[in-house]
Design an enzyme around this catalytic site. Structure first.
Site, mmCIF file in Angstrom:
data_model
loop_
_atom_site.group_PDB
_atom_site.id
_atom_site.type_symbol
_atom_site.label_atom_id
_atom_site.label_comp_id
_atom_site.label_asym_id
_atom_site.label_seq_id
_atom_site.Cartn_x
_atom_site.Cartn_y
_atom_site.Cartn_z
ATOM 1 C CD GLU A 90 -2.096 -2.193 1.085
ATOM 2 O OE1 GLU A 90 -0.989 -2.652 1.428
ATOM 3 O OE2 GLU A 90 -3.061 -2.900 0.806
ATOM 4 C CG HIS A 159 -10.547 -6.448 7.747
ATOM 5 N ND1 HIS A 159 -9.776 -7.086 8.692
ATOM 6 C CD2 HIS A 159 -9.914 -6.604 6.567
ATOM 7 C CE1 HIS A 159 -8.714 -7.621 8.095
ATOM 8 N NE2 HIS A 159 -8.771 -7.348 6.810
#
Lengths: 360, 400
Positions: A90, A159
């Site tokens: 990322e 998440h």
């Protein structure tokens, strides 16, 4: 009848085409049922076609058709150059995306979920958001960071975080949070055409939800302006302000409350930053009551910001009671179904809060 | 005067091997006085250090050509950077420059050599020790010093400061250690995407070399064969931590693993130029990225708040200054090859001193950006925006 049908559509159960019922006499141009996922897909497809500098990069966006199938078909149509699968890096690929924007391209950088954007948040804030200011206008960064934000279903604490407040805190970023298909398509197109870094917060649970889209919104040049809220439902008694999935919850609550004679005005923020405070103020000056609804945590959140802004502006004097915030519970998201359900605002919580605010 | 000229003449003759014996002092003096530019060697070839190679069959050449013109240009560039940095040191100690100020003196050969190997349409990005590159990429000393002093005549109108200066195809100046490396690969991606045969030079230090995002970047750059030249400016210290104390492997040119690498003498501008040329050719040939380690040295501490002697000795600094200074080395090379005269160098020095002094004068007299500019440049291409000030009654405006 129309209200309950609309309510039916919005809460996302199997929807029915309304337009075909009238027989010979056609109503206004026939709408089309489009899921949020397809609306996002259309937006990207149209913008990729329109401007060859636009490209998409992220994990699984190409050959997998997107982790949530949002970019389905795009790689097949546009190829390796325009739709790029990245390794699981990322910080690296967000930085690469930002660099490519600095050098003249218009990247769409997908985070599989915004939880993973935390790994790359330095690139979003320090390399993207602040650069135009630091360079006194010499260096623009036309980039879109998009992906699902907030809670999904059963994905637990790591998440499920909502990043609206974190990103909206920072000058130099635009933060957009669509609710329905029209929002999704129009705002994504605007975001891609915007010369600034835009954080585009989608919602995984909304991807599969179909909404009727007008014919106008099918046009390749249809955009929804960033920075303008929309009144989804007018009302006189109380203002409900929300963004993303919870706009639907507000509308459901409004439908129930309407039966009891309470008319809620439901505002869909659409953009978190820059926030359209004027729309909220105008509404509050009419209804005298305000409830904010969001999925994120209460402390330092979107609702907290709205409260502060209302207090600082002309609408404060029109309030008949303090602003109420309806938010996610101030805990990491649990896994078990009942616990998870009780960690986020439900329609009944909104109804309860409205009545408390109205003191009925 | 005549005696002095005679001495110089004899010395030069000795170096170049001419027969001195026949000349009387007066004849020798006349020879020097009558010397024209045509008497200078127009071009010479020098031996340069061989580069250590990683995953490369062959490296840059070990002999480098230098024209008189390019030599003088190198000298001018490096000396300007040197003087500019020393002026910044002065201004900082006078508290006219505030905040961060990371000086580049000692490392001039890196910036000058790299710029000679690429074109203005290539791209370059570096970290916070950026003043040298800001200059070689085309920003004037005046605009650099004025940015350091936070004036509206600064390259970023005073809003960026030392670490945030920009120019066409120069992307700063970046404050977050290592963050510029993925950015540089992104710029290289744009070059590849646009098919313009340009490369991006992406610099980082020995300290940054241990950042995870650099390895993520290496992976993607190699995977996608991005035309990116990764350059580690190894000046032996990451702030106060020497390379041995920071890195399990100090072979920074090998840290790209699957990416070929070169280790280069960063104090020799010709070595840097040849290596950078080699690297640029590698990228332009579509072979993908390459890593270069420039072994260099900074005379100043990490920043102006660091005297630079708690983690290294004064003797070490002095040793580099006397034996390895990039400007002295170039000057000696040119003098010994009769490519230029000492007077010429002196003249250049005088010109540079004036340029830097004038720039400093401007940087201290130019006004600060006006308060009206405070909120501008938050967004690009947008209509004017309201910005919340310090308190609710302070309504400010931001213009793109």
């Amino acid at each position: 009848m129309a209200t309950s049908l609309r309510c039916f559509l919005r809460s996302g159960k199997k929807a029915v085409l309304v337009a075909g019922r009238r027989g010979f006499q056609r109503s206004a141009p026939a709408g089309v049922q489009v899921t949020v996922r397809d609306a996002l897909n259309q937006a990207m497809d149209e913008e990729l076609e329109r401007d060859e500098r636009v490209f998409l990069m992220g994990e699984e966006v190409a050959q997998y058709d997107g982790a949530y199938k949002v970019s389905r078909g795009l790689w097949k149509k546009y190829g390796d150059k325009r739709v790029i699968d990245t390794p699981i890096s990322e910080m690296g690929f967000a930085g690469i995306a930002v660099g490519s924007a600095m050098a003249g391209l218009r990247p769409i950088c997908e985070f599989m979920t915004f939880n993973f954007s935390m790994q790359a948040i330095d690139q979003v804030i320090n390399s993207a958001a602040k650069t135009y200011y630091m360079s006194a206008g010499l260096q623009a960064v036309p980039i879109v960071f998009r992906g699902p934000n907030g809670a999904s279903a059963g994905v637990a604490a790591q998440h499920s975080q909502c990043f609206a407040a974190w990103y909206a805190h920072c000058p130099g970023l635009k933060v957009v949070s669509p609710w329905n298909s029209e929002d999704a398509k129009g705002l994504l197109k605007s975001a891609i055409r915007d010369d600034n870094p835009v954080v585009f917060l989608e919602n995984e649970l909304m991807y599969g939800v179909p909404f009727e889209m007008t014919e106008e919104s099918q046009s390749k040049d249809f955009t929804v302006p960033i920075g303008k809220a929309k009144i989804e439902r007018p009302g006189n008694h109380i203002t409900l302000v929300s963004h993303s999935r919870f706009v639907g919850h507000c509308l459901d609550a409004a439908a129930v409350l309407a039966k009891e004679g309470i008319e809620c005005e439901v505002i869909n923020l659409r953009t978190i930053r820059p926030m359209d405070v004027e729309s909220i103020e105008a509404s509050v000056m009419k209804t005298n009551h305000l409830v904010t609804v969001e999925g994120g945590w209460p402390q330092f959140g979107v609702g907290a910001e709205i409260c502060a802004r209302i207090m600082e502006g002309p609408a404060f004097n029109y309030l008949d009671s303090p602003v109420t915030r309806v938010t996610g519970v101030d805990i990491p998201m649990p896994y078990a179904k009942t616990l998870e359900e009780n960690s986020l605002p439900q329609v009944k919580d909104i109804i309860f809060s409205v009545k408390k605010t109205l003191n009925v | 005067m005549k005696t002095m000229l005679a001495i110089i003449s004899k010395a030069l003759c000795r170096i170049t091997g001419k027969n001195v014996a026949a000349q009387s002092p007066s004849e020798g003096a006349r020879v020097v006085v009558a010397r024209k530019f045509a008497d200078f060697t127009p071009q010479a070839t020098f031996d340069i250090k061989k580069c250590d190679l990683h995953r490369l069959e062959a490296g840059p050449p070990v002999r480098a050509e230098l024209t008189r013109e390019q030599g003088l240009q190198f000298y001018r560039t490096m000396q300007t950077v040197r003087r500019m940095e020393l002026k910044a040191d002065q201004l900082y100690k006078q508290k006219i420059i505030r905040g961060f100020c990371h000086l580049y003196d000692g490392q001039e050969a890196c910036a000058a050599g790299i710029e000679a190997a690429i074109t203005p349409s290539d791209h370059l990005i570096t970290a916070y020790r950026a003043h040298g590159y800001t200059y070689t990429r085309g920003v004037s000393v005046k605009q650099i010093l004025a940015e350091l002093t936070g004036r509206k005549g600064g390259v970023a109108k005073g809003k960026g400061g030392s670490m945030h200066m920009y120019a066409p195809h120069f992307y700063g100046g970046n404050g977050i250690v290592g963050a510029q490396v993925p950015l540089g690969a992104g710029i290289a991606l744009a070059c590849q995407y646009q098919g313009n045969n340009q490369v991006c030079v992406t610099l980082y230090g020995d300290g940054a070399a241990n950042q995870g995002q650099i390895f993520e970047t290496f992976n993607m750059a190699a995977l996608w064969k991005l035309p990116c030249i990764f350059i580690c400016e190894n000046n032996q210290y990451g702030m106060g931590t020497s390379v041995e104390r920071a890195a399990a492997s100090t072979d920074y040119y090998k840290r790209g693993d699957f990416i070929p690498g070169l280790r280069v003498d960063g104090m020799d501008v010709l070595c840097v130029r040849e290596a950078a040329k080699f690297a640029a050719d590698h990228c332009r040939a579509g072979k993908g990225p390459i890593v270069m380690e420039l072994q260099t040295y900074r005379y100043h501490g990490h920043s102006m708040s660091d005297p630079g002697v708690s983690y290294r000795t004064r003797e070490e600094i002095q040793e580099v200054r006397s034996k390895n200074d990039p400007i002295s080395m170039l000057k000696e090379r040119m003098l010994s090859s009769k490519m230029a005269s000492a007077e010429e160098f002196k003249e250049i020095d005088t010109e540079i001193r004036k340029e830097v002094d004038d720039a400093a004068q401007f940087s201290t007299s130019d006004p600060e950006p006006p308060l009206e500019d405070l909120c501008n440049h938050v967004f690009c291409s947008d209509p004017p925006l309201d910005v919340r000030g310090v308190h609710p009654w302070s309504r400010l405006k931001s213009v793109s």
